[in-house]
Every structure is written in structure tokens, then in C-alpha cells.
Scaffold this motif. Sequence first.
Motif, PDB file in Angstrom:
ATOM      1  N   ILE A  51       3.962 -12.025 -28.113  1.00 55.25           N
ATOM      2  CA  ILE A  51       2.770 -12.577 -27.731  1.00 55.25           C
ATOM      3  C   ILE A  51       2.008 -13.164 -28.606  1.00 55.25           C
ATOM      4  O   ILE A  51       1.294 -14.200 -28.747  1.00 55.25           O
ATOM      5  CB  ILE A  51       2.025 -11.549 -26.815  1.00 55.25           C
ATOM      6  N   GLU A  52       2.226 -12.818 -29.966  1.00 52.59           N
ATOM      7  CA  GLU A  52       1.600 -13.479 -31.027  1.00 52.59           C
ATOM      8  C   GLU A  52       2.065 -14.680 -31.038  1.00 52.59           C
ATOM      9  O   GLU A  52       1.453 -15.781 -31.677  1.00 52.59           O
ATOM     10  CB  GLU A  52       1.842 -12.503 -32.315  1.00 52.59           C
ATOM     11  N   ASN A  53       3.525 -15.025 -30.949  1.00 48.42           N
ATOM     12  CA  ASN A  53       3.888 -16.253 -31.023  1.00 48.42           C
ATOM     13  C   ASN A  53       3.384 -17.334 -29.975  1.00 48.42           C
ATOM     14  O   ASN A  53       3.178 -18.505 -30.153  1.00 48.42           O
ATOM     15  CB  ASN A  53       5.518 -16.289 -31.104  1.00 48.42           C
ATOM     16  N   LEU A  54       3.192 -16.860 -28.987  1.00 44.07           N
ATOM     17  CA  LEU A  54       2.732 -17.580 -27.810  1.00 44.07           C
ATOM     18  C   LEU A  54       1.336 -17.894 -28.105  1.00 44.07           C
ATOM     19  O   LEU A  54       0.967 -18.924 -27.717  1.00 44.07           O
ATOM     20  CB  LEU A  54       2.902 -16.492 -26.324  1.00 44.07           C
ATOM     21  N   TRP A  55       0.455 -17.048 -28.904  1.00 42.69           N
ATOM     22  CA  TRP A  55      -0.952 -17.547 -29.037  1.00 42.69           C
ATOM     23  C   TRP A  55      -0.647 -18.616 -30.021  1.00 42.69           C
ATOM     24  O   TRP A  55      -1.489 -19.648 -29.814  1.00 42.69           O
ATOM     25  CB  TRP A  55      -1.729 -16.297 -29.629  1.00 42.69           C
ATOM     26  N   GLY A  56       0.131 -18.709 -30.837  1.00 41.81           N
ATOM     27  CA  GLY A  56       0.297 -19.905 -31.787  1.00 41.81           C
ATOM     28  C   GLY A  56       0.745 -21.041 -30.890  1.00 41.81           C
ATOM     29  O   GLY A  56       0.502 -22.185 -31.093  1.00 41.81           O
ATOM     30  N   HIS A  57       1.555 -20.959 -29.793  1.00 41.36           N
ATOM     31  CA  HIS A  57       1.956 -21.993 -28.941  1.00 41.36           C
ATOM     32  C   HIS A  57       0.848 -22.538 -28.356  1.00 41.36           C
ATOM     33  O   HIS A  57       0.627 -23.949 -28.136  1.00 41.36           O
ATOM     34  CB  HIS A  57       2.756 -21.567 -27.901  1.00 41.36           C
ATOM     35  N   LEU A  94      11.887 -15.969 -27.707  1.00 47.30           N
ATOM     36  CA  LEU A  94      11.266 -14.890 -28.181  1.00 47.30           C
ATOM     37  C   LEU A  94      12.057 -13.473 -27.784  1.00 47.30           C
ATOM     38  O   LEU A  94      12.103 -12.840 -28.886  1.00 47.30           O
ATOM     39  CB  LEU A  94       9.876 -15.017 -27.541  1.00 47.30           C
ATOM     40  N   LEU A  95      12.151 -13.420 -26.581  1.00 50.09           N
ATOM     41  CA  LEU A  95      12.976 -12.087 -26.334  1.00 50.09           C
ATOM     42  C   LEU A  95      14.307 -12.115 -27.222  1.00 50.09           C
ATOM     43  O   LEU A  95      14.622 -11.034 -27.454  1.00 50.09           O
ATOM     44  CB  LEU A  95      13.251 -12.075 -24.776  1.00 50.09           C
ATOM     45  N   GLY A 114       8.857 -11.161 -42.829  1.00 55.38           N
ATOM     46  CA  GLY A 114       8.875 -12.591 -42.575  1.00 55.38           C
ATOM     47  C   GLY A 114       8.966 -13.281 -41.380  1.00 55.38           C
ATOM     48  O   GLY A 114       9.294 -14.514 -41.273  1.00 55.38           O
ATOM     49  N   PHE A 115       8.949 -12.508 -40.197  1.00 56.76           N
ATOM     50  CA  PHE A 115       8.903 -13.219 -38.974  1.00 56.76           C
ATOM     51  C   PHE A 115       7.374 -13.480 -38.637  1.00 56.76           C
ATOM     52  O   PHE A 115       6.617 -12.856 -38.158  1.00 56.76           O
ATOM     53  CB  PHE A 115       9.651 -12.059 -38.095  1.00 56.76           C
TER      54      PHE A 115
END
Length: 115
Positions: A51-57, A94-95, A114-115
Amino acid sequence: MRIIFPQNYGIYQQDNARCHTARSVCAWFEEYQDEFTVLPWPANSPDLNPIENLWGHLDRVVRPMNLQPCNLAQLATALESAWLNIPVNTFRNLLDSLPARLAAVRSAKGGYSGF
């Protein structure tokens, strides 16, 4: 949760940030415990939550909008629109990246991966 899991079988993952562990939030989770499960997650764990990546999106979509939201209602509308338009491929990628993320965290012995 009711929209995504109308039959009450959802699992909610959170990162134990302070805003998620406040008494009022914990009381809310307790009140609605029959509707979904809160996934146990260690405090201060390496950030493996997609979800953290989706917040960035969402940030990358909403921030450059020509007409910036001027109030909370407009921001909510902009975020909801951006969320509903996330390409399915974004979720799939992401998955699919989770095994590599886990391997990186293991390799870093739980430290920064690093991710």
C-alpha cells in the motif's frame, strides 16, 4: 472494507504507525472485529506493505493536477478518482514483487532492504 469485502471476510493490513494504534482506532478495530481481520504486523517492521507504493502512486497522480484540491472534500474526490483508475497491472506488479522484497529483507537481516 464493506465495499471491497461485502461478505465480511476481509483482512486489513496496517503498519502499526501511531495513528493506527491510537486508543480510538484500536477501539474501532475491536468494535468491528467480526467484519474483518486485522493482520498481525510487528511494530517498526521493514516496510513490506505494498500500500505504501500505492500511496506514492496517488501522490504522483494528484499532486500535478492542474486544479489542485482546495479542501478536504475535493482532495477526497481526487484521491478516490486516482485510486479507482490505478491500472490492474500496478497491483499485479506489486504483488509479484513481494517474493523479491521478502528475500531482500531476509538478506538485510531485517534491516533496510532498498525496496
